[in-house]
Design a protein around this motif. Structure first.
Motif, mmCIF file in Angstrom:
data_model
loop_
_atom_site.group_PDB
_atom_site.id
_atom_site.type_symbol
_atom_site.label_atom_id
_atom_site.label_comp_id
_atom_site.label_asym_id
_atom_site.label_seq_id
_atom_site.Cartn_x
_atom_site.Cartn_y
_atom_site.Cartn_z
ATOM 1 N N ALA A 46 0.832 -1.200 0.000
ATOM 2 C CA ALA A 46 0.000 0.000 0.000
ATOM 3 C C ALA A 46 0.865 1.248 0.000
ATOM 4 N N ARG A 47 1.946 1.237 0.772
ATOM 5 C CA ARG A 47 2.802 2.420 0.824
ATOM 6 C C ARG A 47 3.533 2.636 -0.497
ATOM 7 N N THR A 48 3.860 1.535 -1.165
ATOM 8 C CA THR A 48 4.511 1.661 -2.467
ATOM 9 C C THR A 48 3.566 2.220 -3.513
ATOM 10 N N LEU A 49 2.286 1.825 -3.429
ATOM 11 C CA LEU A 49 1.305 2.255 -4.421
ATOM 12 C C LEU A 49 0.853 3.699 -4.238
ATOM 13 N N ARG A 50 1.042 4.259 -3.066
ATOM 14 C CA ARG A 50 0.552 5.611 -2.796
ATOM 15 C C ARG A 50 1.051 6.633 -3.823
ATOM 16 N N PRO A 51 2.364 6.732 -4.061
ATOM 17 C CA PRO A 51 2.804 7.726 -5.047
ATOM 18 C C PRO A 51 2.346 7.402 -6.470
ATOM 19 N N VAL A 52 2.194 6.106 -6.764
ATOM 20 C CA VAL A 52 1.724 5.721 -8.097
ATOM 21 C C VAL A 52 0.287 6.193 -8.301
ATOM 22 N N VAL A 53 -0.557 5.935 -7.297
ATOM 23 C CA VAL A 53 -1.959 6.332 -7.389
ATOM 24 C C VAL A 53 -2.071 7.850 -7.453
ATOM 25 N N ALA A 54 -1.299 8.536 -6.627
ATOM 26 C CA ALA A 54 -1.341 10.004 -6.649
ATOM 27 C C ALA A 54 -0.948 10.541 -8.024
ATOM 28 N N THR A 55 0.048 9.930 -8.632
ATOM 29 C CA THR A 55 0.479 10.352 -9.964
ATOM 30 C C THR A 55 -0.614 10.137 -10.999
ATOM 31 N N VAL A 56 -1.274 8.970 -10.927
ATOM 32 C CA VAL A 56 -2.349 8.667 -11.872
ATOM 33 C C VAL A 56 -3.483 9.686 -11.742
ATOM 34 N N VAL A 57 -3.869 9.998 -10.513
ATOM 35 C CA VAL A 57 -4.954 10.966 -10.293
ATOM 36 C C VAL A 57 -4.565 12.336 -10.837
ATOM 37 N N LEU A 58 -3.340 12.776 -10.538
ATOM 38 C CA LEU A 58 -2.910 14.089 -11.012
ATOM 39 C C LEU A 58 -2.777 14.124 -12.537
ATOM 40 N N LEU A 59 -2.326 13.018 -13.142
ATOM 41 C CA LEU A 59 -2.234 12.960 -14.599
ATOM 42 C C LEU A 59 -3.620 13.031 -15.238
ATOM 43 N N ALA A 60 -4.592 12.371 -14.618
ATOM 44 C CA ALA A 60 -5.960 12.421 -15.144
ATOM 45 C C ALA A 60 -6.498 13.848 -15.094
ATOM 46 N N ILE A 61 -6.254 14.544 -13.984
ATOM 47 C CA ILE A 61 -6.696 15.937 -13.874
ATOM 48 C C ILE A 61 -5.967 16.803 -14.894
ATOM 49 N N GLY A 62 -4.650 16.553 -15.057
ATOM 50 C CA GLY A 62 -3.897 17.295 -16.059
ATOM 51 C C GLY A 62 -4.407 17.045 -17.468
ATOM 52 N N HIS A 63 -4.768 15.802 -17.757
ATOM 53 C CA HIS A 63 -5.332 15.490 -19.069
ATOM 54 C C HIS A 63 -6.666 16.211 -19.257
ATOM 55 N N GLY A 64 -7.475 16.246 -18.204
ATOM 56 C CA GLY A 64 -8.742 16.975 -18.287
ATOM 57 C C GLY A 64 -8.518 18.443 -18.591
ATOM 58 N N LEU A 65 -7.477 19.022 -17.984
ATOM 59 C CA LEU A 65 -7.162 20.429 -18.245
ATOM 60 C C LEU A 65 -6.776 20.632 -19.708
ATOM 61 N N LEU A 66 -5.909 19.769 -20.235
ATOM 62 C CA LEU A 66 -5.524 19.874 -21.643
ATOM 63 C C LEU A 66 -6.729 19.678 -22.559
#
Length: 557
Positions: free
Chosen positions: A400-420
């Motif tokens: 779970a601790r390893t996945l935390r930064p991965v999940v955070a990155t995916v969420v932020l990338l999705a928001i960034g894609h929405g912005l683009l």
């Protein structure tokens, strides 16, 4: 953390305002179903003894916003004060009809941009409210949930685009979002004021666009059921001699508990009835309602209905168009995670109600129809991902601790894609192909020339504004024999848009292909179609149907 929300709201407002001069100056919006500025200018007579297909609250708001500008024009003489002058019916009322009506449309668009940003704020409050009452462990993540939810909705293309135009959908969504904030508070508190706030805001949403009615069926029933449950509990406790506890207000009598949902209903009816002048203009109200129930408001548009499975698939596709596939996928995953929280499951109720009682009833869906569901999805996404992040921080699992930064990155990338994805639409509004067509025509064709056009003006260049006369070709004349039978013969100049001829079939479709293929004694002298430059960065880029149509200019050989 305190500055993040104001910063996000300012960025949302900037995104909603960028490019809101699209298609202006003009006397008619390029966005179909945009009632500005005509309806606000005529709202007094419509409200008194006329009717319009949309309710009248928003035109009154727009008219109030127009009034300082109209007063300034009356003072400087650019708007006639003659008794017989009725703008916009009489263009002679204005000294610069295109510039002045365009100015009024822009005022409406600024109001829509502010309301779109106000919707972002409401979604923040919704998501934060869910977690703030979910126990101490999750309450710490309330602000994070709100910020994530606000970001999800702020970059949703459907909110951004409709925040740029005068259509009724953003004001409806604004009042809807805040009414659900009031509804959540009414469920929790049982207070009369929260019920009345829910009714007033819900009534305002209905008085902007009645399609939102479906979103209130289950939430309204929920308030009634809860009031009955609280009244019964109060009666039992009183009978047992324990007094009133946890029923909204200490010592509240049963009548007061039952009064709350009644007051909410009365608030809805009062706002809606007053906005539509139901009592003093009943004939106009009947015409307004009959347009949707027995007229052409719904019936012609759902002829392609092929069953509820297909309708559901269409609605999901519209959601993906409105948000982008990555943003929808990540938001929906967050919504599923949020279902662990009972309060979040309540938040899903208005969206479910809207689909069951509006979409499944009218049996068709456009992208703008998804706005209420986008609001709920974004709020649930914020709750789900913030809750998951908080839970993972307390676990000892190395996975779970390893996945935390991965999940955070995916969420932020999705928001960034929405912005683009939203910037893609905004950019296309800046470089709309109709501008190129207008520039070419004004350079190469004398302004007193008659140009033939086919289809709705909303998909065509602003020919009248540049002095061109237009000859509108009727649907039945758009084929080889129809052109030959025109009073003055086949036109010398012809302007077409892919939004007006793209779906033609039969003889009309064959004639379109001949015209564009050079097989009909016409040359395509301009083929205008713009790109945003962001397409390569986007997953399945989609363009709002109103924006950047491909435009052809043809000249007879």
């Amino acid at each position: 953390m305190r500055l993040l929300l104001p910063t996000l709201l300012l960025l949302s407002l900037a995104l909603n305002l960028a490019g809101n001069g699209w298609g202006l100056p003009h006397e008619k919006s390029w966005s179909n179903d945009d009632p500005t500025p005509d309806v606000p200018l005529e709202i007094a007579s419509i409200w008194t003894d006329g009717w319009h297909k949309y309710p009248y609250l928003l035109p009154w708001i727009d008219r109030a916003l127009y009034e300082p500008q109209l007063a300034a024009w009356r003072r400087d003489g650019s708007l006639s004060t003659e008794p017989g002058c009725r703008p916009p019916t009489d263009d002679d009322c204005f000294t610069d009809v295109y510039g002045q009506l365009g100015r009024l449309m822009r005022i409406s668009r600024v109001a829509r941009a502010v309301m779109a940003t106000g919707t972002v704020w409401a979604v923040y409050v919704l998501a934060a409210t869910v977690l703030s009452g979910a126990g101490a462990a999750l309450a710490a993540s309330a602000a994070t949930a709100g910020l994530l939810a606000a970001a999800f909705v702020a970059v949703s293309q459907v909110l951004v685009f409709y925040g740029h135009v005068g259509n009724v959908d953003i004001p409806m969504t604004f009042f809807f979002a805040w009414s659900i904030v009031a509804w959540m508070r009414a469920l929790e508190s049982g207070r009369l004021r929260d019920h009345v706030a829910f009714g007033l805001l819900g009534g305002a949403a209905l008085a902007c666009k009645e399609a939102i009615y479906g979103a209130y069926v289950l939430p309204g029933a929920g308030l009634v059921v809860q009031a009955l449950w609280r009244a019964r509990r109060f009666a039992r406790e009183e009978h047992a001699g324990e007094g009133a506890r946890d029923v909204g207000e200490s010592g509240a009598p049963i009548a007061r508990i039952l009064l709350a949902p009644i007051a909410a209903g009365a608030a809805v009816l009062s706002i809606y009835g007053l906005a539509n002048n139901v009592l003093l203009n009943p004939a106009g109200f009947r015409e307004h309602i009959s347009y949707w129930t027995t007229g052409t408001g719904i019936a012609p548009w759902n002829e392609g209905f092929a069953g509820h499975v297909g309708l559901a698939a269409t609605f999901v596709r519209r959601l993906a168009e409105g948000m982008s596939i990555p943003l929808l996928a990540v938001a929906a995953t967050g919504g599923v995670l949020a279902m662990r929280n009972p309060r979040a499951r309540l938040l899903a109720l208005p969206a479910l109600s809207y689909y069951l009682f509006t979409i499944a009833t009218v049996r068709f869906a456009y992208t703008r129809f998804t706005l209420p569901v986008v609001v709920a999805t974004a709020a649930l996404a914020g709750v789900g991902w913030a809750g998951a992040w908080q839970r993972s921080s307390r676990t000892a699992s190395p996975i779970a601790r390893t996945l935390r930064p991965v999940v955070a990155t995916v969420v932020l990338l999705a928001i960034g894609h929405g912005l683009l994805y939203s910037l893609h639409t905004v950019r296309l509004m800046h470089v709309d192909a109709r501008y190129e067509a207008e520039a070419w025509l004004t350079e190469h064709v004398p302004s007193d020339t008659t140009i033939a056009v086919f289809g709705s003006r909303t998909h065509l260049p602003r020919l009248h504004m540049y002095g061109f006369d237009t000859e509108r070709i009727d649907d039945g004349d758009f084929d080889e024999s129809g052109f030959a039978a025109l009073e003055d013969g086949p036109p010398m100049w012809l302007v077409l848009s892919d939004k007006t001829v793209g779906d033609l079939d039969g003889s009309a479709g064959a004639w379109r292909d001949a015209l564009l293929g050079g097989d009909a004694d016409y040359d395509v002298v301009l083929d205008a179609h713009s790109r945003s430059g962001l397409e390569r960065w986007l997953v399945a880029p989609w363009t709002e149907s109103r924006v950047n149509p491909r435009v052809w200019v043809l000249r007879r050989q």
